[in-house]
Design an enzyme around this catalytic site. Sequence first.
Site, PDB file in Angstrom:
ATOM      1  N   GLU A   1       0.984  -1.194   0.114  1.00 38.88           N
ATOM      2  CA  GLU A   1       0.086   0.267   0.164  1.00 38.88           C
ATOM      3  C   GLU A   1       0.937   1.244  -0.146  1.00 38.88           C
ATOM      4  O   GLU A   1       1.790   1.250   0.702  1.00 38.88           O
ATOM      5  CB  GLU A   1      -0.954  -0.018   1.350  1.00 38.88           C
ATOM      6  CG  GLU A   1      -2.046   1.121   1.111  1.00 38.88           C
ATOM      7  CD  GLU A   1      -2.958   1.237   2.269  1.00 38.88           C
ATOM      8  OE1 GLU A   1      -2.733   0.528   3.318  1.00 38.88           O
ATOM      9  OE2 GLU A   1      -3.747   2.013   2.089  1.00 38.88           O
TER      10      GLU A   1
ATOM     11  N   GLY B   1       2.854   2.631  10.809  1.00 38.38           N
ATOM     12  CA  GLY B   1       2.539   1.902  11.873  1.00 38.38           C
ATOM     13  C   GLY B   1       2.649   0.192  11.770  1.00 38.38           C
ATOM     14  O   GLY B   1       3.053  -0.598  12.692  1.00 38.38           O
ATOM     15  N   ALA B   2       1.706   0.167  10.669  1.00 36.01           N
ATOM     16  CA  ALA B   2       1.487  -1.298  10.540  1.00 36.01           C
ATOM     17  C   ALA B   2       0.583  -1.247   9.348  1.00 36.01           C
ATOM     18  O   ALA B   2       0.134  -0.297   8.840  1.00 36.01           O
ATOM     19  CB  ALA B   2       0.679  -1.947  11.763  1.00 36.01           C
ATOM     20  N   MET B   3       0.612  -2.736   8.602  1.00 43.31           N
ATOM     21  CA  MET B   3      -0.278  -2.815   7.481  1.00 43.31           C
ATOM     22  C   MET B   3      -1.254  -3.967   7.360  1.00 43.31           C
ATOM     23  O   MET B   3      -0.787  -5.111   7.777  1.00 43.31           O
ATOM     24  CB  MET B   3       0.718  -2.984   6.284  1.00 43.31           C
ATOM     25  CG  MET B   3       0.080  -3.168   4.967  1.00 43.31           C
ATOM     26  SD  MET B   3      -0.768  -1.664   4.570  1.00 43.31           S
ATOM     27  CE  MET B   3      -1.997  -2.579   3.412  1.00 43.31           C
ATOM     28  N   GLU B   4      -2.591  -3.781   6.932  1.00 38.61           N
ATOM     29  CA  GLU B   4      -3.393  -4.816   7.020  1.00 38.61           C
ATOM     30  C   GLU B   4      -3.443  -5.948   5.861  1.00 38.61           C
ATOM     31  O   GLU B   4      -4.712  -6.547   5.723  1.00 38.61           O
ATOM     32  CB  GLU B   4      -4.712  -4.241   6.992  1.00 38.61           C
ATOM     33  CG  GLU B   4      -5.092  -3.468   5.739  1.00 38.61           C
ATOM     34  CD  GLU B   4      -4.838  -1.980   5.426  1.00 38.61           C
ATOM     35  OE1 GLU B   4      -3.861  -1.426   6.298  1.00 38.61           O
ATOM     36  OE2 GLU B   4      -5.469  -1.280   4.725  1.00 38.61           O
ATOM     37  N   ASN B   5      -2.321  -6.340   5.178  1.00 34.16           N
ATOM     38  CA  ASN B   5      -2.329  -7.295   4.465  1.00 34.16           C
ATOM     39  C   ASN B   5      -3.098  -8.409   4.760  1.00 34.16           C
ATOM     40  O   ASN B   5      -3.139  -8.823   5.817  1.00 34.16           O
ATOM     41  CB  ASN B   5      -0.955  -7.773   4.035  1.00 34.16           C
ATOM     42  CG  ASN B   5       0.258  -6.844   4.020  1.00 34.16           C
ATOM     43  OD1 ASN B   5       0.063  -5.670   3.182  1.00 34.16           O
ATOM     44  ND2 ASN B   5       1.110  -6.670   4.975  1.00 34.16           N
TER      45      ASN B   5
ATOM     46  N   HIS C   1      -6.859  -2.168  15.053  1.00 37.26           N
ATOM     47  CA  HIS C   1      -6.956  -1.251  13.860  1.00 37.26           C
ATOM     48  C   HIS C   1      -6.540  -2.262  12.468  1.00 37.26           C
ATOM     49  O   HIS C   1      -7.555  -2.104  11.608  1.00 37.26           O
ATOM     50  CB  HIS C   1      -5.997  -0.194  13.791  1.00 37.26           C
ATOM     51  CG  HIS C   1      -6.035   0.755  12.590  1.00 37.26           C
ATOM     52  ND1 HIS C   1      -6.905   1.965  12.326  1.00 37.26           N
ATOM     53  CD2 HIS C   1      -5.453   0.443  11.223  1.00 37.26           C
ATOM     54  CE1 HIS C   1      -6.718   2.553  11.059  1.00 37.26           C
ATOM     55  NE2 HIS C   1      -5.849   1.598  10.478  1.00 37.26           N
ATOM     56  N   GLU C   2      -5.597  -2.989  12.368  1.00 40.14           N
ATOM     57  CA  GLU C   2      -5.129  -3.751  11.356  1.00 40.14           C
ATOM     58  C   GLU C   2      -6.214  -5.001  11.344  1.00 40.14           C
ATOM     59  O   GLU C   2      -6.538  -5.000  10.222  1.00 40.14           O
ATOM     60  CB  GLU C   2      -3.711  -4.189  11.413  1.00 40.14           C
ATOM     61  CG  GLU C   2      -2.673  -3.175  11.523  1.00 40.14           C
ATOM     62  CD  GLU C   2      -2.650  -1.971  10.530  1.00 40.14           C
ATOM     63  OE1 GLU C   2      -3.381  -2.137   9.619  1.00 40.14           O
ATOM     64  OE2 GLU C   2      -2.345  -0.962  10.920  1.00 40.14           O
TER      65      GLU C   2
ATOM     66  N   HIS D   1      -9.390  -3.637   9.808  1.00 37.68           N
ATOM     67  CA  HIS D   1      -9.472  -3.572   8.230  1.00 37.68           C
ATOM     68  C   HIS D   1      -9.901  -4.894   7.624  1.00 37.68           C
ATOM     69  O   HIS D   1     -10.113  -4.826   6.329  1.00 37.68           O
ATOM     70  CB  HIS D   1      -7.999  -3.148   7.998  1.00 37.68           C
ATOM     71  CG  HIS D   1      -7.670  -1.840   7.899  1.00 37.68           C
ATOM     72  ND1 HIS D   1      -8.372  -0.955   7.013  1.00 37.68           N
ATOM     73  CD2 HIS D   1      -6.353  -1.116   8.153  1.00 37.68           C
ATOM     74  CE1 HIS D   1      -7.820   0.246   7.220  1.00 37.68           C
ATOM     75  NE2 HIS D   1      -6.695   0.289   7.650  1.00 37.68           N
TER      76      HIS D   1
HETATM   77  N1  TRP Z   1      -3.032   0.951   5.707  1.00 42.96           N
HETATM   78  C1  TRP Z   1      -2.216   0.952   6.879  1.00 42.96           C
HETATM   79  C2  TRP Z   1      -3.058   1.348   8.067  1.00 42.96           C
HETATM   80  O1  TRP Z   1      -3.553   2.315   8.281  1.00 42.96           O
HETATM   81  C3  TRP Z   1      -0.976   2.117   6.639  1.00 42.96           C
HETATM   82  C4  TRP Z   1      -0.109   2.057   5.633  1.00 42.96           C
HETATM   83  C5  TRP Z   1      -0.578   2.627   4.553  1.00 42.96           C
HETATM   84  C6  TRP Z   1       1.261   1.897   5.451  1.00 42.96           C
HETATM   85  N2  TRP Z   1       0.562   2.960   3.551  1.00 42.96           N
HETATM   86  C7  TRP Z   1       1.575   2.555   4.278  1.00 42.96           C
HETATM   87  C8  TRP Z   1       1.888   1.108   6.336  1.00 42.96           C
HETATM   88  C9  TRP Z   1       2.843   2.391   3.868  1.00 42.96           C
HETATM   89  C10 TRP Z   1       3.484   1.082   5.787  1.00 42.96           C
HETATM   90  C11 TRP Z   1       3.794   1.701   4.616  1.00 42.96           C
HETATM   91  O2  TRP Z   1      -2.928   0.553   8.879  1.00 42.96           O
HETATM   92 ZN    ZN Z   2      -5.553   1.760   8.541  1.00 46.74          ZN
END
Ligand code: TRP
Ligand code: ZN
Length: 884
Positions: free
Chosen positions: A125, A265-269, A301-302, A305
Amino acid sequence: MRTDTPPTIYRKDYTPPSYWVRTVEMGFDLEPSATRVATRMTLERNQTSNDKVLTLYGEELQLVQIRLNGKVLGTKAYQLKDGVLRIPTTAEQITLDIETLLQPDRNTSLMGLYVSNGNFFTQCEAEGFRKITYFPDRPDVMATYKVMLRGDKKKYPVLLSNGNLIEQGDLGDGRHYALWEDPFKKPSYLFALVAGQLVCQEETIKLKSGREALLQVWVEEGNLDKTQHAMDSLINSIRWDEERFGLELDLDRFMIVAVGDFNMGAMENKGLNIFNTKFVLANPRIATDVDYGNIEAVVGHEYFHNWTGNRVTCRDWFQLSLKEGLTVFRDQEFSADMIGTDSGRAVKRIDDVRVLRQAQFPEDAGPMAHPVRPDSFVEISNFYTVTIYEKGAEVVRMYQTLLGRDGFRKGMDLYFERHDGQAVECDDFRAAMSDANGRDLTQFERWYSQAGTPRVVATTVYDAVHKTYAITLKQSCPATPGQKNKLPFHIPVAVGLLDSNGNDMQLHLRGFPQVQSTVVLELMEEQQTFVFEDVSEEPVPSLLRDFSAPVNLEYDYSDADLAFLMAHDSDAFNRWEAGQRLAARRLLALTATAQQSGAVLTTDPALSESLRLTLNDAALDPAFREIALNLPSETVIAEQMDVINPQAIHQARRFLRQSLAQALRADFIEAYKANQTPGDYSPDAASAGKRALKNLALSYISELDDAAAHVMAQTQCDGADNMTDRVAALGALANSTAPGKEAALAQFYQDFEAEPLVVDKWFSLQAMARTTDVAAVRKLMQHPAFSLKNPNRARSLIFSFCNGNPSQFHASDGSGYAFWAEQVIALDAINPQVAARLARSLDRWRKYAPSLQSKMQAALKRVAQTAKLSKDTKEVVGKSLAAE
Ligand code: TRP
Ligand code: ZN
C-alpha cells in the site's frame, strides 16, 4: 525520481480499468541482490470500457520478459514510458506472463520487496506492488492470488504469504518452497510476503460460529518474550468485532509479523498483517503504558481492516478515508470498550481529541489542508494524513452521534450486505447509513468535500419571564487551498444545561417531545437558534459534549463559568475542556506578556485553586485527573495565535507549570505517594492511570529543579521495575540540572543498548529536552546507534526535535531550519516517504514572525531546489511555498 514537475492526479478523471484481473499466480526466487519474480495473470475485458489498451504500472523493475497468451511480446508490441506499460489489445480473455528482476537489498524506500536485518518483507500500500511486477496496480482491480516462495532453507526457514498454506517442501539444492493461496479476491495493495529467520507464538481459538482459527505472532528470535500482549490484543479484537459488529474472522489462519524497518505503524495485508516492531513488542521492562495502549489500538486497527478495507475496499485512493476513517473509529471504540468504565471511555475520547487538535487542526489550517475525500494529489503516500485518519474517524463518529448506536449498526450491516467483495466510494458508505435509517444525509456530504475546521460561535439569551433559553449557533469555515467559500456543514452539537447547583437540567427543546439531559442540536444552516422551554433559572451551557463534531466552538464563558463546569459538568469531556479553556486563556495572556520586553509574568491563584480541586478529587479516576492537569501543548497554543512566537509560548508555559508546582507542591507530593502501584507490573487502565498521575506529579515537582526534586526523580529512576516509571523519571532528570543527569542517561543506554525500541526512547527524550539545541542533536547523530536509514531511529531523534522541541527548533538564528533542510534532503535520497513526512514540519511557516518566516522560506526553497528530489517531498515543499 524525476526532475520535471510530477503530474497531479484528479478524482474527477477516474475511469474504470479496461481489464479486470481474475487470477494471479506468482513465483518468487528469493535472493537479496537478485530476486526473480514470475507472475501469471488471467485478465478479462471490462465490457463497459472503450479503452483499447491494457495499462500496467511498474517502478524500479528490471523487465525480463512479457508473454501474452504464451507468446513472447517484442518491444514493438507494447509501450513502456515513465513507469507505465501499455499493451494495445481488445481481446476478451488474456493470459499474461511477466518476469521481473528485483534488488531487495538495495531497496531503502521500504516500499515493494525489501530486506530488513537479513529477512524479506513487502509493503504494497498504496502503490508498492508495482515495484514487484508490472500490474494494473489500482485498488478497484481485485483478484485471487496463489504464491510460490522459494529460498535458501537456512537463511529463510520461514516463508509466509497471504491466506492458507497449501503445500511446502524441499527443493533438494539447499532451498525449500512454500505455496500459499488466498481464497478471497483482493486488490494488489493487500499482497504480502515475509521470508526469513523468524519464530512465532501461536494459539488456536474458536470463532463465534464454532470454526477454529490459528493465530500467530512472528518475531525475530529473542523477542518471543514480548509477544503476549499483541496476541491478547488480537484475540480481544476478534471477540470485539464479533460482538459489536457481528463480523467474524473469515480465514483459518491469521498472522502478525513484526519488522524493525517500516515506514508507518502497520499494514493490514490479508491474513498477514505486517507491523512496525513498535506496535508489537512489549514487556514491562521495555514498554510503557502508552506503548501497551498503542499496541492494542494498532493490532485492533489492522484486524478491523479485514472487513473495513479488505472485504470492502476503496474504488480509488481518493476514497482512502472510507477504510481509514472508519477503521480508526472502530479501533477507538474498541480501545474505549476495553477500558470499560465511563470515565475510562472519557479519557480515551479526550486523548483522541488531543491528537486531532494537536495535529489535524494545524494541518487543516495549513498549506496541505485537504478534504477527507481529496480531489487531487501528486503522491498518494502524502495523503496518509491525520485528516484522512483522525478527521475521517470524527466524520464516522458523527453518523453514530446522529443515528444512535443501533442506527449506526444498521447502516454498517447494510454497507456489508450491499458491498462485500466490492471496491466502493465514501458516498456508498453515506448512502448505506442514510438508507438503513431513512435519514436524509445529503448535506452531510460536505464533511467529505470541504476542507478546513469549521468555527461555531454560540450565543445565548435567557428570558426570565418566559423561562426560555435560546442558543444561537453560527457556523463558518476558513478558506483552504483551492476552496475559498464553504457551504454550511451538517453539525451535531450535543448540549446540556447546568443549574446553579451544577446538576443537569431536564431539557425541553421547543418542537421536540423527548426530555433528556443531553440534546443533539443539528446545525444545518449558517445560523440557527434553538429554544429550550421551562428553564427555571439561567443555566451554564455545556456545549459540544463529548466533542460531538470536529469544530472549534466558541462561547463567551466567564472564568467563573469555566471553573464551575470544571467542577460539575456531568460530561467528563467538557469537564476537561473547561479546564483547558481556562488554562489556554492564561497561557495566551502570559505569552502576550512574555513578548513585551521587561514585562513580569504573574501567577493566577484562581486557576491553581481549580486545578487543586481536580487533583485532589478522589471521586475522579487518576487517569482523568492526570489528563486534566496537563496544560494545552505549545502547538495547541500556537494555533490560537495570529503570529506564533515559539519562545514566548515556551516561556509562558514553563512559567505556568513552575507556578503551579509551587502552589500545589504539597498536593503533588501527596498524589505521588497516593498513586504508587506496588506488586507486579500490570498495564491495565486503572494501574496505568495511577502511574500517569504519579508521573505527572513528578514532572511538575521537577519543574522546581531543586535538590529534593532531583532526589525524587533519581530514586524513581534507580528503583523502577518497569519502563513507564523509568522513562518518566529519566525524562524529568533530562529536563533538569540534576547532578546525576548525565550518569542516568548513560546508565539507561547501557541497560537497554540491545533493545532498539528503548534506544529510540533514549534518543527521543534527549531530542525533546529543554536544553537540547541543534548542536546537541548533531552530536547525538554521531552516536554509533544513530542511523538515518531506520525510520524509527530517524523519527526518534530528528522528528522528535523538529516537531517536539519548538523553542529550540525555532531558534532565532534559523539553525533549526538549516538542520531540517539538510535532513530532509539526506532522507529523501534514502526514503522519500519518510523525508516527505519530515518536510511537513515547516507547514505553518507563514504564521510566524517575519524574521523567522524568511529563514523558514529560505530552508524550504533550498529543499525545493535540490536536484533529483522525490515527487513525495517535492509535493510537500511545493505546496508549502505556493502563494496562499
Ligand atoms: N493502511 C495502513 C494502515 O492504516 C497504513 C499504511 C499505508 C502503510 N501505507 C503504508 C504502512 C505504507 C506502511 C507503509 O494501517
Ligand atoms: Zn488503516
